[in-house]
Design a protein around this motif. Structure first.
Motif, mmCIF file in Angstrom:
data_model
loop_
_atom_site.group_PDB
_atom_site.id
_atom_site.type_symbol
_atom_site.label_atom_id
_atom_site.label_comp_id
_atom_site.label_asym_id
_atom_site.label_seq_id
_atom_site.Cartn_x
_atom_site.Cartn_y
_atom_site.Cartn_z
ATOM 1 N N MET A 45 -23.685 -15.024 -34.455
ATOM 2 C CA MET A 45 -23.087 -14.028 -33.499
ATOM 3 C C MET A 45 -22.246 -15.055 -32.380
ATOM 4 N N PRO A 46 -23.136 -15.835 -31.716
ATOM 5 C CA PRO A 46 -22.450 -16.915 -30.745
ATOM 6 C C PRO A 46 -21.457 -17.702 -31.182
ATOM 7 N N VAL A 47 -21.674 -18.131 -32.353
ATOM 8 C CA VAL A 47 -20.459 -19.152 -33.010
ATOM 9 C C VAL A 47 -19.323 -18.144 -33.042
ATOM 10 N N ALA A 48 -19.287 -16.962 -33.715
ATOM 11 C CA ALA A 48 -18.088 -15.856 -33.754
ATOM 12 C C ALA A 48 -17.606 -15.770 -32.479
ATOM 13 N N GLY A 49 -18.537 -15.393 -31.560
ATOM 14 C CA GLY A 49 -17.945 -15.076 -30.150
ATOM 15 C C GLY A 49 -17.219 -16.398 -29.684
ATOM 16 N N GLY A 50 -17.790 -17.596 -29.891
ATOM 17 C CA GLY A 50 -17.114 -18.707 -29.172
ATOM 18 C C GLY A 50 -15.718 -18.969 -29.640
ATOM 19 N N ILE A 51 -15.662 -18.597 -30.975
ATOM 20 C CA ILE A 51 -14.275 -18.796 -32.002
ATOM 21 C C ILE A 51 -13.413 -17.474 -31.271
ATOM 22 N N GLY A 52 -13.879 -16.519 -31.109
ATOM 23 C CA GLY A 52 -13.122 -15.216 -30.572
ATOM 24 C C GLY A 52 -12.695 -15.398 -29.318
ATOM 25 N N PHE A 53 -13.369 -16.097 -28.225
ATOM 26 C CA PHE A 53 -13.002 -16.409 -26.954
ATOM 27 C C PHE A 53 -11.959 -17.629 -27.107
ATOM 28 N N TYR A 54 -11.996 -18.611 -28.042
ATOM 29 C CA TYR A 54 -10.916 -19.489 -28.271
ATOM 30 C C TYR A 54 -9.620 -18.919 -28.529
ATOM 31 N N ASP A 55 -9.882 -17.937 -29.626
ATOM 32 C CA ASP A 55 -8.707 -17.359 -29.931
ATOM 33 C C ASP A 55 -7.799 -16.455 -28.942
ATOM 34 N N GLY A 56 -8.563 -15.766 -28.159
ATOM 35 C CA GLY A 56 -8.039 -15.128 -26.954
ATOM 36 C C GLY A 56 -7.230 -16.206 -25.943
ATOM 37 N N PHE A 57 -7.980 -17.397 -25.920
ATOM 38 C CA PHE A 57 -7.672 -18.409 -24.964
ATOM 39 C C PHE A 57 -6.384 -19.251 -25.190
ATOM 40 N N PHE A 58 -6.521 -19.579 -26.638
ATOM 41 C CA PHE A 58 -5.384 -20.447 -27.044
ATOM 42 C C PHE A 58 -5.057 -20.146 -28.552
ATOM 43 N N GLY A 59 -5.986 -20.178 -29.247
ATOM 44 C CA GLY A 59 -5.433 -19.596 -30.908
ATOM 45 C C GLY A 59 -5.497 -20.413 -32.071
ATOM 46 N N PRO A 60 -4.671 -21.454 -31.972
ATOM 47 C CA PRO A 60 -4.306 -22.317 -33.146
ATOM 48 C C PRO A 60 -5.497 -22.600 -34.050
ATOM 49 N N GLY A 61 -5.593 -22.460 -35.327
ATOM 50 C CA GLY A 61 -6.680 -22.931 -35.868
ATOM 51 C C GLY A 61 -7.918 -22.066 -36.001
ATOM 52 N N THR A 62 -7.683 -20.896 -35.574
ATOM 53 C CA THR A 62 -8.920 -19.785 -35.743
ATOM 54 C C THR A 62 -9.246 -19.540 -36.941
ATOM 55 N N GLY A 63 -8.272 -19.252 -38.037
ATOM 56 C CA GLY A 63 -9.025 -18.827 -39.286
ATOM 57 C C GLY A 63 -9.613 -20.180 -39.871
ATOM 58 N N SER A 64 -9.241 -21.293 -39.662
ATOM 59 C CA SER A 64 -9.694 -22.425 -40.223
ATOM 60 C C SER A 64 -11.000 -22.586 -39.706
ATOM 61 N N PHE A 65 -11.254 -22.307 -38.277
ATOM 62 C CA PHE A 65 -12.560 -22.575 -37.467
ATOM 63 C C PHE A 65 -13.533 -21.535 -38.242
ATOM 64 N N LEU A 66 -13.135 -20.278 -38.525
ATOM 65 C CA LEU A 66 -14.026 -19.027 -38.789
ATOM 66 C C LEU A 66 -14.383 -19.478 -40.159
ATOM 67 N N THR A 67 -13.493 -19.649 -41.148
ATOM 68 C CA THR A 67 -13.863 -20.145 -42.652
ATOM 69 C C THR A 67 -14.775 -21.105 -42.852
ATOM 70 N N THR A 68 -14.445 -22.414 -42.142
ATOM 71 C CA THR A 68 -15.266 -23.587 -42.207
ATOM 72 C C THR A 68 -16.817 -23.247 -41.727
ATOM 73 N N SER A 69 -17.056 -22.688 -40.562
ATOM 74 C CA SER A 69 -18.185 -22.106 -39.988
ATOM 75 C C SER A 69 -18.928 -21.443 -40.942
ATOM 76 N N LEU A 70 -18.403 -20.537 -41.349
ATOM 77 C CA LEU A 70 -18.971 -19.518 -42.291
ATOM 78 C C LEU A 70 -19.575 -20.207 -43.614
ATOM 79 N N VAL A 71 -18.807 -21.083 -44.041
ATOM 80 C CA VAL A 71 -19.241 -22.040 -44.986
ATOM 81 C C VAL A 71 -20.470 -22.869 -44.605
ATOM 82 N N ALA A 72 -20.180 -23.580 -43.746
ATOM 83 C CA ALA A 72 -21.339 -24.579 -43.292
ATOM 84 C C ALA A 72 -22.502 -23.865 -42.833
ATOM 85 N N LEU A 73 -22.288 -22.736 -41.932
ATOM 86 C CA LEU A 73 -23.462 -22.272 -41.181
ATOM 87 C C LEU A 73 -24.030 -21.155 -41.863
#
Length: 252
Positions: free
Chosen positions: A138-166
């Protein structure tokens, strides 16, 4: 803001391609944001309108993945709600802070993502033992969500990669779940842009028609070809986003 008819047609057509890319690997904004800015939209209107069309496109992809049994929604609702809130906070924060520093930090993260996708033997469709539990993620997803609202580029890549790795998920299932969380971050961010009057609704809804068509094609292609399509496209999009961000930073 008044726009000529050809602008609506051109941007909707662009969204067919970006929707396909987004459904498979994320990164559709690589096409839509420059297109919106080239059409003469100020950055804040471009961001808000882009979030509107993206909500529809990612929702179409998520619906397709869910229909094929690759996306479990109910067990992940808690994380999705966390992402909504984090993205909303990110969108509020960016209005008060300078986000330019991220234009150099994010390319580094994207290159690391591309390297992991390219070199890790885990980037296939087989599930493995997870490092984090659903709640631990949850905190990882929340951090990526915050990033998407703040800046955005690469959000899908970060989500997919983190779901595989973590979370130890196979690449296609990780891509499917990333769409649920991406919908959540888009909704949280869109709400803040809408409240600020920074969305061109007619244009965004027209673009949504194109992105939904592209998302339908992209998600079906990803389901059919799996990791052999998602993996190379994820690498290409991550590196393309990196190049685009670095170019934008030094071009001023």
């Amino acid at each position: 803001m008044e726009l000529e008819l050809w602008v609506y047609v051109a941007l909707t057509a662009t969204c067919v391609v970006s929707g396909f890319i987004d459904a498979v690997a994320g990164g559709g904004g690589l096409l839509t944001m420059p297109a919106l800015l080239s059409a003469g939209l100020p950055p804040h209107l471009a961001l808000g309108t882009n979030k509107l069309q993206s909500v529809f496109g990612v929702s179409m992809a998520a619906r397709t993945y869910h229909g094929k049994g690759l996306l479990e929604i109910r067990p992940n609702l808690g994380t999705a709600i966390c992402v909504v809130a984090a993205a909303a906070i990110g969108s509020l924060t960016v209005q008060a802070l300078d986000s330019s520093v991220l234009q150099l930090v994010v390319p580094i993260l994207l290159v690391l993502c591309a390297g992991y996708v390219l070199l890790s033997p885990r980037m296939d469709d087989s599930d493995r033992h997870h490092v984090l539990s659903r709640k631990g993620y949850m905190p990882v997803a929340g951090g990526i969500g915050f990033y998407d609202g703040f800046f955005g580029p690469g959000t899908g890549s970060f989500l997919t990669t983190s779901l595989v790795a973590l979370r130890g998920m196979g690449l296609t299932r990780a891509t499917a779940l990333s769409k649920l969380f991406n919908i959540s971050s888009n909704i949280g961010s869109l709400a803040m842009f809408a409240l600020g009057g920074k969305v061109i609704w007619t244009l965004g809804l027209c673009m949504a028609l194109g992105t939904m068509a592209g998302s339908w094609l992209g998600s079906h292609s990803a389901i059919r070809y799996g990791a052999q399509l998602i993996r190379p496209l994820l690498v290409v999009i991550s590196l393309a986003l990196t190049a685009r961000l670095i170019w934008g930073y030094f071009a001023g």
